[in-house]
Design a protein around this motif. Structure first.
Motif, PDB file in Angstrom:
ATOM      1  N   GLN A 346      90.423 -98.597  55.270  1.00 46.59           N
ATOM      2  CA  GLN A 346      89.902 -97.200  56.182  1.00 46.59           C
ATOM      3  C   GLN A 346      90.874 -96.216  55.913  1.00 46.59           C
ATOM      4  N   LEU A 347      90.218 -94.979  55.790  1.00 48.33           N
ATOM      5  CA  LEU A 347      90.719 -93.712  55.767  1.00 48.33           C
ATOM      6  C   LEU A 347      90.652 -93.083  57.018  1.00 48.33           C
ATOM      7  N   ILE A 348      91.731 -92.517  57.529  1.00 53.37           N
ATOM      8  CA  ILE A 348      91.933 -91.533  58.665  1.00 53.37           C
ATOM      9  C   ILE A 348      92.264 -90.257  58.416  1.00 53.37           C
ATOM     10  N   VAL A 349      91.807 -89.263  58.565  1.00 55.90           N
ATOM     11  CA  VAL A 349      92.344 -87.941  58.300  1.00 55.90           C
ATOM     12  C   VAL A 349      92.320 -86.974  59.555  1.00 55.90           C
ATOM     13  N   ASP A 350      93.112 -86.019  59.665  1.00 60.03           N
ATOM     14  CA  ASP A 350      93.378 -85.083  60.852  1.00 60.03           C
ATOM     15  C   ASP A 350      92.198 -84.119  60.469  1.00 60.03           C
ATOM     16  N   PRO A 351      91.671 -83.476  61.457  1.00 59.80           N
ATOM     17  CA  PRO A 351      90.543 -82.599  61.477  1.00 59.80           C
ATOM     18  C   PRO A 351      90.737 -81.367  60.514  1.00 59.80           C
ATOM     19  N   SER A 352      92.085 -81.059  60.188  1.00 60.25           N
ATOM     20  CA  SER A 352      92.242 -79.991  59.146  1.00 60.25           C
ATOM     21  C   SER A 352      91.764 -80.153  57.970  1.00 60.25           C
ATOM     22  N   TYR A 353      91.397 -81.501  57.427  1.00 59.01           N
ATOM     23  CA  TYR A 353      90.946 -81.921  56.143  1.00 59.01           C
ATOM     24  C   TYR A 353      89.469 -81.821  56.365  1.00 59.01           C
ATOM     25  N   GLU A 354      88.849 -81.419  55.180  1.00 60.77           N
ATOM     26  CA  GLU A 354      87.553 -81.362  55.165  1.00 60.77           C
ATOM     27  C   GLU A 354      87.057 -82.530  54.634  1.00 60.77           C
ATOM     28  N   ILE A 355      86.295 -83.505  54.860  1.00 57.07           N
ATOM     29  CA  ILE A 355      85.859 -84.660  54.200  1.00 57.07           C
ATOM     30  C   ILE A 355      84.641 -84.224  53.270  1.00 57.07           C
ATOM     31  N   PRO A 356      84.742 -84.473  52.212  1.00 55.95           N
ATOM     32  CA  PRO A 356      83.475 -84.067  51.351  1.00 55.95           C
ATOM     33  C   PRO A 356      82.354 -85.134  51.661  1.00 55.95           C
ATOM     34  N   SER A 357      81.257 -84.669  51.717  1.00 52.56           N
ATOM     35  CA  SER A 357      80.235 -85.753  52.030  1.00 52.56           C
ATOM     36  C   SER A 357      79.719 -86.645  50.708  1.00 52.56           C
ATOM     37  N   LEU A 358      79.500 -87.865  50.833  1.00 53.57           N
ATOM     38  CA  LEU A 358      78.879 -88.415  49.695  1.00 53.57           C
ATOM     39  C   LEU A 358      77.581 -88.681  49.796  1.00 53.57           C
ATOM     40  N   ASP A 359      77.194 -89.443  48.773  1.00 50.74           N
ATOM     41  CA  ASP A 359      75.683 -89.706  48.777  1.00 50.74           C
ATOM     42  C   ASP A 359      75.235 -90.940  49.709  1.00 50.74           C
ATOM     43  N   MET A 360      76.000 -90.990  50.740  1.00 49.23           N
ATOM     44  CA  MET A 360      75.508 -92.118  51.644  1.00 49.23           C
ATOM     45  C   MET A 360      75.102 -91.474  52.838  1.00 49.23           C
ATOM     46  N   PRO A 361      74.275 -92.109  53.548  1.00 50.30           N
ATOM     47  CA  PRO A 361      73.802 -91.816  54.978  1.00 50.30           C
ATOM     48  C   PRO A 361      74.971 -91.206  55.826  1.00 50.30           C
ATOM     49  N   CYS A 362      74.737 -89.991  56.335  1.00 53.18           N
ATOM     50  CA  CYS A 362      75.879 -89.309  57.000  1.00 53.18           C
ATOM     51  C   CYS A 362      75.911 -89.739  58.401  1.00 53.18           C
ATOM     52  N   THR A 363      76.854 -90.354  58.974  1.00 49.66           N
ATOM     53  CA  THR A 363      76.705 -90.488  60.554  1.00 49.66           C
ATOM     54  C   THR A 363      77.476 -89.404  61.115  1.00 49.66           C
ATOM     55  N   THR A 364      77.671 -88.294  60.385  1.00 46.88           N
ATOM     56  CA  THR A 364      78.483 -87.498  61.069  1.00 46.88           C
ATOM     57  C   THR A 364      77.510 -86.296  61.782  1.00 46.88           C
ATOM     58  N   PRO A 365      77.872 -86.207  62.861  1.00 49.55           N
ATOM     59  CA  PRO A 365      76.927 -85.518  63.801  1.00 49.55           C
ATOM     60  C   PRO A 365      77.460 -83.895  63.325  1.00 49.55           C
ATOM     61  N   VAL A 366      76.515 -83.140  62.799  1.00 52.94           N
ATOM     62  CA  VAL A 366      76.898 -81.738  62.393  1.00 52.94           C
ATOM     63  C   VAL A 366      76.246 -80.852  63.702  1.00 52.94           C
ATOM     64  N   SER A 367      77.226 -80.509  64.089  1.00 56.53           N
ATOM     65  CA  SER A 367      77.150 -79.367  65.006  1.00 56.53           C
ATOM     66  C   SER A 367      76.921 -77.731  64.374  1.00 56.53           C
ATOM     67  N   ASN A 368      75.862 -77.219  64.578  1.00 55.87           N
ATOM     68  CA  ASN A 368      75.812 -75.857  63.835  1.00 55.87           C
ATOM     69  C   ASN A 368      76.750 -74.791  64.507  1.00 55.87           C
ATOM     70  N   SER A 369      76.875 -74.544  65.501  1.00 54.40           N
ATOM     71  CA  SER A 369      77.935 -73.737  65.896  1.00 54.40           C
ATOM     72  C   SER A 369      79.244 -74.465  66.477  1.00 54.40           C
ATOM     73  N   PRO A 370      80.237 -74.210  65.684  1.00 54.73           N
ATOM     74  CA  PRO A 370      81.555 -75.183  66.398  1.00 54.73           C
ATOM     75  C   PRO A 370      81.931 -74.394  67.715  1.00 54.73           C
ATOM     76  N   ARG A 371      82.410 -75.266  68.314  1.00 55.14           N
ATOM     77  CA  ARG A 371      82.976 -74.603  69.827  1.00 55.14           C
ATOM     78  C   ARG A 371      84.380 -74.054  69.453  1.00 55.14           C
ATOM     79  N   LYS A 372      84.777 -73.098  70.247  1.00 53.37           N
ATOM     80  CA  LYS A 372      85.985 -72.550  69.897  1.00 53.37           C
ATOM     81  C   LYS A 372      86.718 -72.572  71.425  1.00 53.37           C
ATOM     82  N   VAL A 373      88.129 -72.235  71.311  1.00 53.39           N
ATOM     83  CA  VAL A 373      88.969 -72.046  72.362  1.00 53.39           C
ATOM     84  C   VAL A 373      89.827 -70.876  72.066  1.00 53.39           C
ATOM     85  N   ALA A 374      89.922 -69.807  73.054  1.00 50.38           N
ATOM     86  CA  ALA A 374      90.713 -68.798  72.684  1.00 50.38           C
ATOM     87  C   ALA A 374      92.314 -69.242  73.331  1.00 50.38           C
ATOM     88  N   ARG A 375      93.224 -68.982  72.635  1.00 40.44           N
ATOM     89  CA  ARG A 375      94.450 -69.532  73.354  1.00 40.44           C
ATOM     90  C   ARG A 375      95.564 -68.252  73.375  1.00 40.44           C
TER      91      ARG A 375
END
Lengths: 549, 207
Positions: A346-375
């Motif tokens: 099992q691989l776990i990566v922090d969200p600053s890594y982009e996980i390249p998608s494979l030819d497998m069924p993608c279980t990733t819910p892709v949200s089209n407009s990412p939420r943002k927070v101003a800090r």
């Protein structure tokens, strides 16, 4: 930092150690809070864990950085396009993305700058009774971190002034600004909610229980703002309950903000947490606590627990690519900057890594407009509330300007938390937003409302006198500030899990909720950090010494 | 107030992997030794009550939990240490040569208020091995290094045979006591959510 020139795979490999063994159950990249909690949980569940981080410090996107390190963290120099070490068919390059944009800094860095510690997740606190605290206790992490209270309580920005939020019977009683009828209504409201909470807790304890005192479902399903109106709370008291206690992010009176509408059910849960937090620790004042030395201590505490349980730790170790199985269906390992390949289940990566998608069924819910927070991060010269060190301030929607649709929260921290030198204060601000302009405008307006800027040098001479008789009317002086935008992505599952980002919330509840879900993906049949997972000599009967109670 | 913190002394043990850090702790606290080496698993810290000049102290001895293997100890580990013990293996020259970087790492990460006078103690361990015949670092050489770093107290030990371990730790405790507390940021109101952490419980904390 290893800024290796991208000159054809000849990175300074001699600097990287060789890791032995070369196969683990779980490999985790990045030491943010979710990754660190997962490391501790997996190690406690008996998995072999390799935990690496490209940085020389712990915490990733959840770090607390020494002040001088902040600029390069928020605006990293573009990483050399991972010197493709003979990118074989069985590996795909792993890229990092910057989560921060629109970084804008004003003022001179105060000295001694190393004595300022900056959170990347601010403003954030823990409820005394929330799950993060329980996890620390259960894992033994509580040995590694200490807290102090946000003892100044919460202030609501209302009609241009700061109003201390009456969050208890005593506080309501002592409040001199409220009329008697307002007080009675507020008393009645809290009593109603308290008896619901008590009945709910009793019912949870016994399965079937006392239903008396419980709010009927028709109330619980109402938008909380409607319920408050039914209770005839005044607009100011509604703002107190919605934004300063219920911690609603979005305007609850807005017509088109269905998304962020707080239900009574949700709000009551938060109020229950709030009230059970008060008094949980005898020497804590109020509901909130903050970790000494900053939030970056929390991932370290969990990593230490993981290490005690056998997880292997390697800082300063970037990952360059993910290893794929023959069918390119699953990730089966990771290639390190050293060139070494490590295999894992099992691989776990922090969200600053982009996980390249494979030819497998993608279980990733892709949200089209990412939420943002101003800090925003500010260094100020005095406290926003006299005689208080650590204070939370809430700007409800519309309090700064008519178009303001989100609440802005501000957490002021003092030197008693060892995050800045005496006589200085840190202030963190945040607000959720969809675009940079709106978000940053909100933060700037809040900064202007709370602090003054001394733009010119000729005012310097007066600073001594004003800071000494810092009466209620005098605003703290803003010495330095940084405003930026951060993307928020959710944790995603798959053969490589991605952990959640620091979100816009004041606490860790939602992040830990997603983390727990990820854990149940990895170890479906294991309990998440069971109570007895506090470290002790478990492997050697002769060494059963008393370490922890 | 100050006396409350000073009841509890945090000691951290640094040094390369395999020099015997955990064994020394175990020998001192539990009077036990195991020949079987395993990179440290399972130990967070050990505590031992010590009496020094009629006063009772709790020595809290922190192990590296294996995080030293790839120099991956976090800053939180170093915080608030009252004494730092540097251990090397007298049979492994490299482990002696690395003492300097461990010392520097400690001073950077822990950033004690008075780095010049921060108490270190150096232990040359495993003097029992091969009757001393495989030894590669002489006592003289080790003492010279200690002298050059502000007269760090030096002990030659055998965790296996329990040789000199008690004496070394008594010295460690005495030096830890001498370490003046840093700014009183710990006091009086830090909240220890676990109820029994690195700080003595304040009165009435049981709830």
């Amino acid at each position: 930092m290893a800024d290796a020139p991208a000159a054809g795979g000849c990175s300074p490999q001699q600097d990287y150690p060789t890791i032995d063994p070369t196969s683990f159950d779980v490999v985790i990249c990045g030491t943010g809070l979710p990754e660190s909690v997962l490391a501790a949980a997996c190690a406690a569940a008996g998995k072999s864990v390799l935990h690496i981080d490209p940085n020389p410090f712990y915490g990733s996107l959840f770090s607390s950085l020494p002040f001088p390190s902040l600029p390069s963290f928020l605006s990293p120099s573009p990483s050399p396009s991972s010197a493709s070490s003979s990118s074989s068919a069985a590996a795909v390059d792993l890229r990092r993305r910057s989560m921060y944009t629109e970084v804008e800094t004003t003022g001179e860095a105060p000295e001694p700058s190393r004595r300022f510690t900056v959170d990347l997740v601010g403003p954030r606190v823990l409820y005394c009774a929330d799950e993060a605290v329980d996890l620390l206790i259960r894992s033994g992490g509580s040995h590694h971190v200490e807290f102090k209270s946000v003892e100044g309580g919460t202030l609501l920005y209302w009609e241009g002034g700061l109003y201390p939020v009456p969050d208890s019977r005593k506080a309501i009683f002592k409040d001199t600004t409220l009329q008697l009828t307002e007080k009675n209504l507020l008393f009645r409201f809290f009593k109603l909610v308290q008896s619901h909470i008590a009945a709910d807790a009793a019912a949870a304890g016994e399965g079937e229980g006392e239903a008396s005192g419980k709010l009927p479902d028709e109330y619980l399903d109402l938008p909380f703002v409607e319920f408050l109106k039914q209770q005839r709370l005044s607009p100011k008291m509604r703002a107190v309950v919605l934004y300063a206690i219920g911690m609603a992010d979005y305007d609850q009176d807005g017509v088109d903000s269905c998304d962020g509408l707080l239900s009574t059910r949700e709000a009551v849960k938060t109020i229950a947490l709030y009230s059970s937090s008060i008094g949980r620790f005898a020497n804590a004042e109020g509901a909130f606590i903050y970790p000494m030395y900053g939030h970056g201590e929390l991932p370290q505490a969990f990593c230490r627990c993981a290490a005690v349980k056998g997880a292997l730790y390697v800082l300063r170790m970037p990952a360059t690519s993910l290893l794929v199985d023959e069918d390119k269906k699953r990730y089966v390992g990771i290639r390190l900057a050293s060139g070494q390949d490590i295999m894992c289940q099992q691989l776990i990566v922090d969200p600053s890594y982009e996980i390249p998608s494979l030819d497998m069924p993608c279980t990733t819910p892709v949200s089209n407009s990412p939420r943002k927070v101003a800090r925003g991060i500010c260094i100020i010269s005095s406290s926003v509330k006299r005689d208080s060190s650590n204070v939370l301030v809430v700007f409800p929607p519309k309090s700064l300007e008519e178009e303001q649709v989100t609440a802005v929260r501000v957490l002021q921290l003092s030197s008693n938390l060892a995050v800045c030198p005496p006589g200085m204060f840190m202030a963190y601000l945040s607000t959720p937003c969809t675009d940079a302009f709106t978000g940053k405008k909100c933060i700037s307006k809040a900064i202007d409302a709370l602090f003054t800027t001394k733009a010119s040098d000729d005012l310097e001479g007066h600073s001594e006198t004003t800071s000494e008789n810092n009466t209620e009317g005098v605003k703290p002086t803003l010495l330095w500030s940084c405003v930026y935008l951060q993307e928020i992505t959710q944790g995603t599952s798959g053969t490589a899990l991605s952990c959640p980002m620091p979100d816009q919330n004041l606490d860790y509840r939602s992040i830990l909720e997603s983390t727990k879900k990820l854990f149940s993906d990895i170890c479906p049949n294991e309990e998440f950090l069971p109570r007895n997972s506090a470290p002790k000599y478990a492997d050697d009967d002769s060494d059963s010494s008393e370490i922890t109670r | 107030m100050a006396s409350r913190r000073r009841m509890l002394l945090k000691v951290i043990i640094l040094g390369d992997s395999g020099v015997g850090k955990t064994s020394l702790m175990n020998q001192y606290v539990n009077k036990k030794f195991s020949n079987q080496y395993k990179a440290t698993i399972g130990a967070d810290f050990l505590t031992k009550e010590v009496q020094i000049d009629d006063r009772l102290f709790t020595l809290q001895i922190w192990d590296t939990a294996g995080q030293e293997r790839f120099q991956s100890l976090g800053v939180a580990f170093y915080r608030g240490a009252d004494c730092c013990v540097l251990v090397y293996d007298v049979n492994v020259t490299k482990s002696f040569e690395r003492l300097n970087s461990w010392r520097e790492e400690f001073l950077i990460q822990a950033s004690p208020s008075d780095p010049e006078n921060f108490p270190f103690v150096v232990l040359g361990n495993k003097i029992d091995v091969d009757g001393g015949n495989s030894r590669t670092v002489s006592e003289k050489k080790a003492k010279a290094w200690c002298a050059s770093k502000g007269n760090i107290p030096y002990f030659e030990t055998s965790a296996k045979e329990g040789f000199n371990v008690e004496a070394a730790f008594e010295c460690i405790a005495r030096n830890a006591i001498k370490n003046e507390p840093e700014e009183e940021i710990y006091l009086p109101d830090t909240i220890d959510v676990g109820g029994a952490g690195r700080q003595q419980r304040s009165s009435g904390c049981e709830c």
